[in-house]
Design a protein around this motif. Structure first.
Motif, PDB file in Angstrom:
ATOM      1  N   ARG A 169       5.216 -51.825   2.551  1.00 41.31           N
ATOM      2  CA  ARG A 169       4.931 -50.596   1.782  1.00 41.31           C
ATOM      3  C   ARG A 169       5.326 -49.344   2.256  1.00 41.31           C
ATOM      4  O   ARG A 169       5.908 -48.739   1.699  1.00 41.31           O
ATOM      5  N   ARG A 170       5.445 -49.493   3.610  1.00 40.70           N
ATOM      6  CA  ARG A 170       6.024 -48.178   4.097  1.00 40.70           C
ATOM      7  C   ARG A 170       7.383 -48.257   3.940  1.00 40.70           C
ATOM      8  O   ARG A 170       8.122 -47.189   3.737  1.00 40.70           O
ATOM      9  N   VAL A 171       8.121 -49.239   4.133  1.00 42.15           N
ATOM     10  CA  VAL A 171       9.686 -49.233   3.772  1.00 42.15           C
ATOM     11  C   VAL A 171       9.960 -49.092   2.491  1.00 42.15           C
ATOM     12  O   VAL A 171      11.100 -48.384   1.920  1.00 42.15           O
ATOM     13  N   ASP A 172       9.169 -49.603   1.488  1.00 42.60           N
ATOM     14  CA  ASP A 172       9.445 -49.287   0.261  1.00 42.60           C
ATOM     15  C   ASP A 172       9.256 -47.986  -0.192  1.00 42.60           C
ATOM     16  O   ASP A 172      10.203 -47.409  -1.015  1.00 42.60           O
ATOM     17  N   GLU A 173       8.391 -47.305   0.329  1.00 44.10           N
ATOM     18  CA  GLU A 173       7.992 -45.814   0.159  1.00 44.10           C
ATOM     19  C   GLU A 173       9.375 -44.929   0.673  1.00 44.10           C
ATOM     20  O   GLU A 173       9.972 -44.039   0.153  1.00 44.10           O
ATOM     21  N   GLU A 174       9.826 -45.292   1.948  1.00 46.76           N
ATOM     22  CA  GLU A 174      10.765 -44.635   2.512  1.00 46.76           C
ATOM     23  C   GLU A 174      12.353 -44.829   1.801  1.00 46.76           C
ATOM     24  O   GLU A 174      12.945 -43.876   1.602  1.00 46.76           O
ATOM     25  N   ARG A 175      12.395 -46.177   1.178  1.00 49.38           N
ATOM     26  CA  ARG A 175      13.541 -46.396   0.465  1.00 49.38           C
ATOM     27  C   ARG A 175      13.619 -45.501  -0.864  1.00 49.38           C
ATOM     28  O   ARG A 175      14.410 -45.054  -1.378  1.00 49.38           O
ATOM     29  N   GLN A 176      12.515 -45.404  -1.739  1.00 52.04           N
ATOM     30  CA  GLN A 176      12.485 -44.756  -2.989  1.00 52.04           C
ATOM     31  C   GLN A 176      12.610 -43.313  -2.484  1.00 52.04           C
ATOM     32  O   GLN A 176      13.307 -42.568  -3.101  1.00 52.04           O
ATOM     33  N   GLU A 177      11.924 -42.659  -1.529  1.00 53.19           N
ATOM     34  CA  GLU A 177      12.222 -41.241  -1.167  1.00 53.19           C
ATOM     35  C   GLU A 177      13.782 -41.232  -1.101  1.00 53.19           C
ATOM     36  O   GLU A 177      14.330 -39.988  -1.240  1.00 53.19           O
ATOM     37  N   LEU A 178      14.388 -42.043  -0.155  1.00 50.89           N
ATOM     38  CA  LEU A 178      15.741 -41.976   0.318  1.00 50.89           C
ATOM     39  C   LEU A 178      16.547 -41.993  -1.104  1.00 50.89           C
ATOM     40  O   LEU A 178      17.651 -41.544  -1.068  1.00 50.89           O
ATOM     41  N   GLN A 179      16.296 -42.884  -2.095  1.00 58.27           N
ATOM     42  CA  GLN A 179      17.004 -42.988  -3.252  1.00 58.27           C
ATOM     43  C   GLN A 179      16.977 -41.777  -4.115  1.00 58.27           C
ATOM     44  O   GLN A 179      18.011 -41.467  -4.721  1.00 58.27           O
TER      45      GLN A 179
END
Length: 319
Positions: free
Chosen positions: A115-125
């Motif tokens: 979940r944390r990686v998905d959130e960071e990936r979304q913020e990065l995108q």
């Protein structure tokens, strides 16, 4: 004999054989002493009961172990796929149940990390999308405005409006000194706290077409890393050099340096060297810096050697 290499059935077979030999030896010894047939019959009956008991125990244990192995493999498959959480056993006293509890806890940790990686990936995108928009929009607007002025008849008032629009976009053609100063302001306190001397050599009248907001963000990421990995009492120098096709903004530090084998990997998303995990951060600073500079037509290069510091250079096109 290495018992850990034996299967369960072979282990029980060895135990049964040992028990049979032991009981047979005891029975024969007693018969030789007593000379009574009853001793032989009793010993044989006990031996038969023991062998039957061991056989039944072997079958039951083997079945239970096979079921546990199948359930464990199924649970691990579900955990890898992220489909469902493993079931918690009701009996918490057995060894198998303890393993089940730990698997359930491991699954929770894996889900939280995902979940944390998905959130960071979304913020990065989202951030990269913003970078792209900020950098491309002024150039596109300037091109459309100049094409309109050259090709479309218009009144003087309309012409003035277009010229004002062009003026607002050419504000991007700002002094590089201001961009450098903005980035430097973000690391002054941290550098002073560690006693790091910071020097800047940038011509005040040098102008280049760049997005000041995002370029200062990229430069700040380089400076922030320099402060983190430069020991107390070290030095950081920022210099700007105008070349024929590029403007170079170089950040030099006296930090720990980077091995040649890691110099390409440091620009990957979420990459962090093993020996710097005690430092704060998630490993996207250099990745974002490279994205920001690349989307402006430039690039970042690094020259470093362990124990001798690093030189990071932002290369921005002059045209």
């Amino acid at each position: 004999m290495k018992f850990q290499n034996l299967s369960v059935k072979r282990l029980f077979s060895r135990v049964a054989m040992g028990l049979a030999l032991s009981m047979s030896g005891i029975t024969i010894a007693l018969f030789l002493v007593t000379k009574q047939i009853a001793v032989l019959l009793t010993g044989g009956a006990l031996l038969l009961c023991a062998l039957v008991g061991i056989f039944v125990l072997t079958q039951a244990f083997g079945k239970r172990l096979s079921q546990f192995t199948a359930d464990l493999c199924q649970t691990l498959d579900h955990m890898i796929a992220g489909n469902e959480a493993p079931q918690r056993p009701e009996d918490s006293e057995t060894q198998l149940a303890r393993i089940g509890h730990r698997l359930a806890r491991l699954y929770q940790i894996m889900q939280e990390n995902r979940r944390r990686v998905d959130e960071e990936r979304q913020e990065l995108q989202t951030l990269v999308s913003d970078i792209s928009h900020q950098v491309k929009t002024p150039v596109s607007n300037l091109k459309m405005a100049t094409d309109t002025l050259l090709e479309k008849p218009m009144t003087e008032a309309e012409r003035i409006d277009f010229i004002r629009g062009i003026r607002s976009q050419t504000d991007k053609l700002g002094r590089l000194f201001d961009t450098v100063a903005q980035a430097m302001s973000g690391i002054v306190y941290a550098a002073e706290k560690k006693g790091i001397a910071v020097s800047v050599d940038c011509p005040e009248d040098l102008t280049v077409f760049h997005d000041s907001k995002w370029t200062s963000e990229a430069l700040f990421n380089l400076l922030d890393n320099a402060v983190k990995y430069t020991p107390a009492g070290g030095k950081i120098a920022v210099s700007v050099v105008l070349w024929e096709m590029y403007v170079e903004i170089k950040v030099t530090d006296t930090g720990k340096g980077i091995s040649e084998s890691n110099q390409a990997a440091i620009f990957r998303r979420f990459y962090r060297e093993e020996e710097v995990h005690e430092q704060q951060g998630v490993g996207i600073g250099l990745y974002l810096a490279r994205e920001i500079v690349t989307r402006q037509g430039g690039y970042i290069k690094v020259v470093s050697e362990p124990g001798k510091g690093s030189e990071f250079s932002i290369m921005l096109p002059t045209k």
